[in-house]
Design an enzyme around this catalytic site. Structure first.
Site, PDB file in Angstrom:
ATOM      1  N   HIS A 190      43.611  40.597  40.508  1.00  0.00           N
ATOM      2  CA  HIS A 190      43.918  39.273  40.714  1.00  0.00           C
ATOM      3  C   HIS A 190      45.436  38.921  40.748  1.00  0.00           C
ATOM      4  CE1 HIS A 190      39.870  38.429  40.759  1.00  0.00           C
ATOM      5  NE2 HIS A 190      39.609  38.557  39.265  1.00  0.00           N
ATOM      6  N   ASP A 212      34.813  41.762  43.353  1.00  0.00           N
ATOM      7  CA  ASP A 212      34.731  41.180  42.152  1.00  0.00           C
ATOM      8  C   ASP A 212      33.195  40.790  41.822  1.00  0.00           C
ATOM      9  OD1 ASP A 212      35.066  40.019  39.829  1.00  0.00           O
ATOM     10  OD2 ASP A 212      36.851  38.761  40.566  1.00  0.00           O
TER      11      ASP A 212
END
Length: 443
Positions: free
Chosen positions: A271, A322
């Site tokens: 991220h 993800d």
């Protein structure tokens, strides 16, 4: 040995025409451009890409798709629904769910997945008879599909962080935690020693979940436990994580990792959304990879990270799906550029070569497969064939095909010289998709 011939293929220098590929023992042995097909060659009809790497996956999150979209909220309210799902899984249901998720990954063109795995114990926090039963379920699912996998076995010790320190795991988090680093490393060592993969599809890596879930005193021990393995960490996904880290430690999460020796070429931070200039310099200067997950980061309202600045600082970029709200490598690589356009008001922040590298070779390297993700002699024979004349792609220039294609345009997927998707259909397994409803019965 297999000889392939393709009208167009993406090579390390970009698109090439009339490419003849020879494979033996799962690797490319020769790549010749400007060649004519020879008798017996297998024609790859379409545009041939290297295999796409999904550098960050939580397979069990696939069951959240279409069930967490309504109503107001944030990452933190979404997390409560994710925890509720986590409490319903056991090795058998995780195997079914991962089989469905990994089949979809293969159909989309992914040839390797990095599974960030922290569902270790049962829902009461008790070890299974086989302490690695949940991890083995994930490995088995990938094998059945024919997908490469790096199982990133995750150390998760605390329930959160605030200005007073780390909290013990909540009841729902007990199954994530091994209690301490020694118990975690012992379990991982057993997994490494007992998990063999003759087909060469399986590798083990490690992860520290985040600075929220791992106290600073344990970070160095995690990094030192298996220094030869790839190491992944969630980093600065939410401002609240940064604020808590600053309040308790007086430094950002990136600096905390750096202070404990966790940054470097073997490390991938996931991220990397809310970074300071100093954070970016530390990540870039150390050669730490940053894995962006654009479809998840917008779905969870995480924000848009400084991808261009990280790349310019020296950090390789990789991509992941993800939580699998979307499974499409083209959506992720486009997202890297399109998020930059939204953030900066400027187009062309990344060239096609950079986007495809992030989606292929860089992701492979982040997962410990430095000999994959590229169509070149000596590299693993993983490739994806995309239809250039579908209703979506027709008329596209080859160098801009990645802006038009979707997962629906993937026609064939080859992993280690073995076809696992043919004519847009899975070859090795047909998953039972009812698991996606059964997990929510009586919820």
């Amino acid at each position: 040995m297999i000889n392939y011939w393709a009208e167009h293929a993406w090579l390390p220098d970009g698109w090439a025409e009339r490419v003849r590929l020879t494979e033996a023992d799962g690797r490319f042995t020769s790549v010749i451009t400007g060649a004519e097909p020879e008798p017996g060659d297998e024609r790859l009809t379409g545009m041939v890409f290297p295999g796409f790497a999904n550098a960050h996956s939580h397979a069990f999150h696939r069951a959240l798709r279409g069930r967490t979209q309504s109503g107001r909220g944030s990452f933190w309210t979404w997390r409560e629904k994710m925890y509720a799902l986590a409490g319903r899984l056991d090795p058998d249901s995780l195997l079914e769910l991962a089989r469905a998720c990994y089949t979809e990954l293969a159909l989309a063109g992914f040839t390797v997945v990095g599974e960030f795995h922290y569902l270790h114990d049962d829902h009461e926090g008790r070890r299974y008879a086989d302490p690695n039963a949940m991890g083995r379920a994930l490995l088995e699912a990938a094998r059945e599909v024919g997908l490469r996998i790096t199982l990133l076995d995750t150390c998760y010790l605390a329930g959160g962080l605030d200005d007073s320190g780390h909290r013990p795991p909540d009841p729902v988090q007990r199954r994530f935690s091994d209690g301490d680093v020694d118990h975690w490393s012992g379990r991982v060592a057993d997994l490494i020693a007992t998990e063999t993969e003759p087909a060469g599809l399986t590798r083990i890596g490690i992860a520290a979940h985040s600075v929220r879930a791992v106290p600073a005193a344990d970070l160095g021990a995690i990094g030192a436990a298996f220094p030869e393995l790839p190491l992944h960490v969630h980093l600065s996904e939410q401002p609240a994580e940064n604020e808590a880290c600053l309040a308790h430690y007086g430094r950002t999460p990136a600096r905390l990792l750096d202070d404990h020796g966790l940054l470097g070429p073997r490390t991938t931070v996931v991220h990397a959304t809310h970074l300071t200039a100093d954070d970016r310099a530390r990540l870039g200067g150390s050669g730490t990879c940053a894995c962006f997950c654009p479809t998840t980061e917008r779905d969870l309202a995480d924000g848009i990270g400084p991808a261009r600045e990280l790349a310019d600082a020296g950090a390789p970029l990789a991509l992941g799906t993800d939580q699998h709200a979307v499974i499409d490598p083209f959506e992720e690589l486009r997202g890297l550029e399109l998020h930059e356009r939204l953030r900066t008001g400027e187009r062309g922040r990344f060239g096609t070569e950079e986007l495809i590298t992030a989606a292929t070779a860089a992701g492979y390297r982040s997962l410990g497969w430095s000999d994959g993700g590229t169509i070149a002699a000596g590299q693993r024979c993983d490739l994806v064939v995309v239809d250039p004349s579908s209703i979506r792609t027709a008329g596209s220039r080859p160098d801009q095909l990645c802006y038009a294609a979707t997962a629906a345009d993937v026609r064939r997927v080859v992993v280690g010289g073995r076809t696992i998707v043919a004519d847009g259909l899975p070859v090795q397994v047909t998953p039972d998709l009812t698991i996606l409803d059964r997990l929510w019965e009586d919820a």
